[in-house]
Design a protein around this motif. Structure first.
Motif, short mmCIF file in Angstrom:
data_model
loop_
_atom_site.label_atom_id
_atom_site.label_comp_id
_atom_site.label_asym_id
_atom_site.label_seq_id
_atom_site.Cartn_x
_atom_site.Cartn_y
_atom_site.Cartn_z
N ARG A 1 14.58 1.68 -4.03
CA ARG A 1 13.16 1.44 -4.31
C ARG A 1 12.35 2.74 -4.17
NH1 ARG A 1 10.06 -2.73 -0.53
NH2 ARG A 1 10.39 -1.03 0.94
N GLU B 1 12.18 -2.67 -8.75
CA GLU B 1 11.33 -2.57 -9.94
C GLU B 1 9.84 -2.43 -9.58
OE1 GLU B 1 11.02 -6.22 -12.07
OE2 GLU B 1 10.80 -5.24 -14.02
N LYS C 1 11.44 5.76 -8.88
CA LYS C 1 10.40 6.44 -9.64
C LYS C 1 10.60 7.96 -9.62
CE LYS C 1 7.41 5.92 -5.61
NZ LYS C 1 6.30 5.19 -5.02
N ALA D 1 7.79 -0.61 -7.77
CA ALA D 1 7.03 0.65 -7.91
C ALA D 1 6.77 0.99 -9.38
CB ALA D 1 7.80 1.78 -7.25
N ILE E 1 0.85 -1.21 0.00
CA ILE E 1 0.00 0.00 0.00
C ILE E 1 0.88 1.25 0.00
CG2 ILE E 1 -1.73 1.29 1.34
CD1 ILE E 1 -2.83 -1.48 2.24
N ALA E 2 1.96 1.22 0.79
CA ALA E 2 2.87 2.38 0.83
C ALA E 2 3.51 2.63 -0.53
CB ALA E 2 3.94 2.16 1.89
N LEU E 3 3.74 1.54 -1.26
CA LEU E 3 4.39 1.70 -2.57
C LEU E 3 3.40 2.15 -3.66
CD1 LEU E 3 6.80 -1.36 -2.59
CD2 LEU E 3 7.40 1.03 -2.34
N GLY E 4 2.13 2.19 -3.30
CA GLY E 4 1.17 2.75 -4.26
C GLY E 4 0.11 1.80 -4.75
N MET E 5 0.02 0.63 -4.15
CA MET E 5 -1.08 -0.27 -4.55
C MET E 5 -2.34 0.17 -3.81
SD MET E 5 0.43 -4.13 -4.65
CE MET E 5 -0.48 -4.98 -5.92
N ASN F 1 2.05 6.34 -5.25
CA ASN F 1 2.71 5.64 -6.36
C ASN F 1 3.53 6.61 -7.23
OD1 ASN F 1 3.39 3.73 -8.27
ND2 ASN F 1 1.43 3.81 -9.31
#
Lengths: 387, 235
Positions: B157, B108, B161, B110, A279-283, B85
């Motif tokens: 990580r 990878e 991005k 993200a 979730i923190a990574l954007g999911m 994200n």
């Protein structure tokens, strides 16, 4: 979705033995379900094919009093067709009689059939080749139970149309082999012309067997049973057997699904930080739910692949060599046609249907615990504090 | 210049027994793009809570937290996921690397969520690994990495991005002094070269000496907002 599959596959392979245990039990279930269903389908197909070839033809036009399950009415259930006999119908007359093999008395059904008939597999052409007074065909079960052989002559006693007993000797001219016990056990087949002469029932029949070309229109005092109706009873028996067998494989599938459910619950509990990280990574939460659901259903996809790889040689072997049935099953009249060897019918439909069943049920049991992720607080998940 | 992060009267309360615990009390802060700042304070002072609100992992009980002109309190799950994200990078105390993935795959990840092409991802990942000096071990699993290497992967990580903001929660707490200095120096270098805004939560003296701005939190309130050196605005 592609991402969910990629990630789920990596997670599954990365989880090692735990994943393969789940895949193993699911693959076993997959093979058992297919095998049992193919076995029953094979039995059903063979039984239908044999019943059509040896007994039912493409339908039966029966005298209104004829009830194959009522031995008390059989002798009286006969008559003449009011319409001219179609060349697509073969007459069968049934009368009760007694046979005296080796001095014993055996009650039998004496069936008269046209020696020129081509609808059934019964080797009636042998009648014409024989010069015996009353040539008789019997099946291997009848021969075995009464210790009869080709060439044996034995006493037959019956009543004519006036109820007077008469007796003569018949000669066994051929012993045929069939899986259909209802044309074999406890009966003899003789030329219908001889039976008409013996009983005085000239031109009468108990039922007529229809050929493929026969087209039915209602006939007074006669009722028609189509091939589908005749096969219905057989199908019902096999469906009943199928339903009882399905208890076994639903139990197996249940165990496999329970293992997946348990793994998913444990996995969600143990991988809280991972969920928080996703979730923190954007999911989105639903992407994580999707990921875990796909992971669970991936067990079933891998199980289908493993099951297919292991199953193909097994399925090939049994569909080629069949499964031998014990003699006590095939030699007696069990009320249903059972071949000596049953060849399971592994169809694409059965395999695809089983894959769909396993994948769908695994997806559902994976989704149930996974949907709790949607309610998870990502901060608590990151701390591993979700209870 | 518009601040990249603007905290406006933010209060955060958590239920505690029959009452509630106030983790943040009426916080007002602004951060400019390119800052290398830290929130410091003792345990329970509200550092991580503030960082979580800025990272849109949590929402304030009252007040507004504007991150890149988006009010965190008003974002849907999907919108906050999109914000994280595209624009936010996270670095955690215990690295939070995904155990079944290799170093390369962790970094990878993200980009997979951003639907970048394979070639774009490969280039970006190798670049990020180069920034942190791990370009030689892309195929190692996290279980085979040292603490310092693990945290470098986490930085790669977060940075792969090229986000506008990196939020680092106690990034050196599990590292020895040498690794801690190396990690902070790496982040400082990225801050200077890429202009990324770094916001730390820490009580590590080694980290503090690199910060341009230190916000002291105590009992959920800003005790002191200290500018150490001139900021490094990107513009």
């Amino acid at each position: 979705m592609k991402l969910a599959f990629q990630l789920a596959y990596k997670n599954l392979v990365g989880a090692g033995l735990r994943s393969w245990l789940n895949v193993g039990i699911l693959a076993f279930t997959f093979i058992v379900i297919i095998f049992f269903n193919a076995y029953l389908d094979g039995w059903n197909l063979q039984a239908q094919r044999e019943s059509i070839k040896w007994e039912y033809g493409h339908g039966q036009l029966r005298h209104q009093d004829y009830d194959p399950l009522d031995p008390f009415s059989i002798n009286e259930a006969h008559g003449k067709l009011n319409t001219p006999l179609s060349e697509n119908l073969t007459a069968v007359l049934i009368q009760q009689a007694s046979l005296y093999p080796e001095g014993r008395m055996v009650s039998i059904l004496m069936k008269g059939i046209d020696s020129d008939q081509k609808i059934l597999e019964l080797p009636t052409e042998a009648f014409a080749k024989s010069d015996a007074n009353i040539p008789a065909l019997i099946g291997k079960r009848m021969a075995s139970s009464n210790k009869l052989e080709v060439g044996d002559q034995l006493l037959l006693r019956w009543r004519d149309k006036n109820g007077t007993f008469d007796a003569t000797e018949i000669t066994i001219i051929e012993i045929f082999e069939t899986d259909v016990t209802s044309v074999d056990a406890g009966q003899i087949w003789i030329p219908i012309e001889r039976l008409w002469n013996m009983t005085g029932l000239k031109g009468e029949a108990t039922y007529f067997i229809a050929s493929e070309k026969y087209s039915h229109s209602p006939v007074d005092k006669w009722y028609y049973k189509s091939q589908a109706e005749l096969l219905k009873q057989l199908q019902e028996i096999i469906e009943m057997k199928s339903a009882s067998s399905s208890i076994l494989y639903f139990l197996l599938l249940g165990i496999a699904l329970l293992a997946i459910f348990d793994t998913q619950v444990l996995s969600i509990f143990r991988r809280q930080k991972e969920i928080g990280t996703y979730i923190a990574l954007g999911m989105t939460r639903w992407q994580v739910v999707q990921l875990f659901t796909v992971e669970g259903s991936m067990y079933s996809i891998l199980a289908s692949i493993v099951g297919t790889i292991i199953g193909i040689p097994i399925f090939w072997y049994f569909s080629t060599y069949g499964i031998g049935m014990p003699d006590y099953v095939t030699q007696q009249d069990m009320g249903v046609t059972i071949a000596q060897r049953i060849y399971p019918a592994f169809t694409i439909g059965l395999i695809m249907g089983t894959i769909a069943l396993v994948v769908l049920s695994a997806t559902i049991v994976s989704f149930i615990p996974s949907r709790n992720i949607a309610k998870m607080d990502p901060v608590d998940a990151l701390k591993g504090k979700v209870q | 210049m518009e601040p990249i992060i603007k905290i406006e009267n933010v209060t955060k309360k958590f239920p505690e027994g029959e009452g509630e615990f106030v983790a943040l009390k009426n916080i007002n802060l602004e951060f400019q793009e390119g800052e290398f700042s830290g929130i410091v304070g003792p345990s329970g002072s509200g550092k991580t809570t503030l960082l979580n609100i800025i990272g849109s992992l949590d929402q304030p009980s009252s007040g507004n937290a504007w991150v890149m002109d988006k009010n965190v309190a008003e974002l849907s799950h999907k919108e906050s996921a999109q914000l994280r994200n595209l624009h936010l990078g996270f670095i955690f105390q215990v690295y939070n690397l995904l155990p079944v993935y290799t170093v390369f795959e962790n970094v990878e990840f993200a980009l997979l969520l951003q639907n970048k092409s394979k070639e774009e991802r490969r280039k970006a990942v190798m670049q990020a690994l180069e920034w942190v000096g791990l370009e030689n071990i892309p195929n190692k699993k996290p279980s085979k990495l040292s603490g310092g290497e693990g945290q470098r992967v986490a930085i790669a990580r977060a940075m792969v991005k090229e986000p506008k903001i990196v939020l680092a929660d106690e990034p050196t707490a599990n590292l020895d002094a040498t690794n801690a200095h190396a990690i902070i120096q790496t982040m400082k270098k990225l801050n200077e070269e890429l202009g990324t805004t770094f916001l730390f939560s820490t009580h590590d003296e080694k980290v503090m000496q690199y910060l341009n701005r230190i916000i002291h939190l105590k009992g959920g309130e800003v005790e002191k907002d200290e500018i150490i050196t001139a900021q490094n605005p990107k513009s």
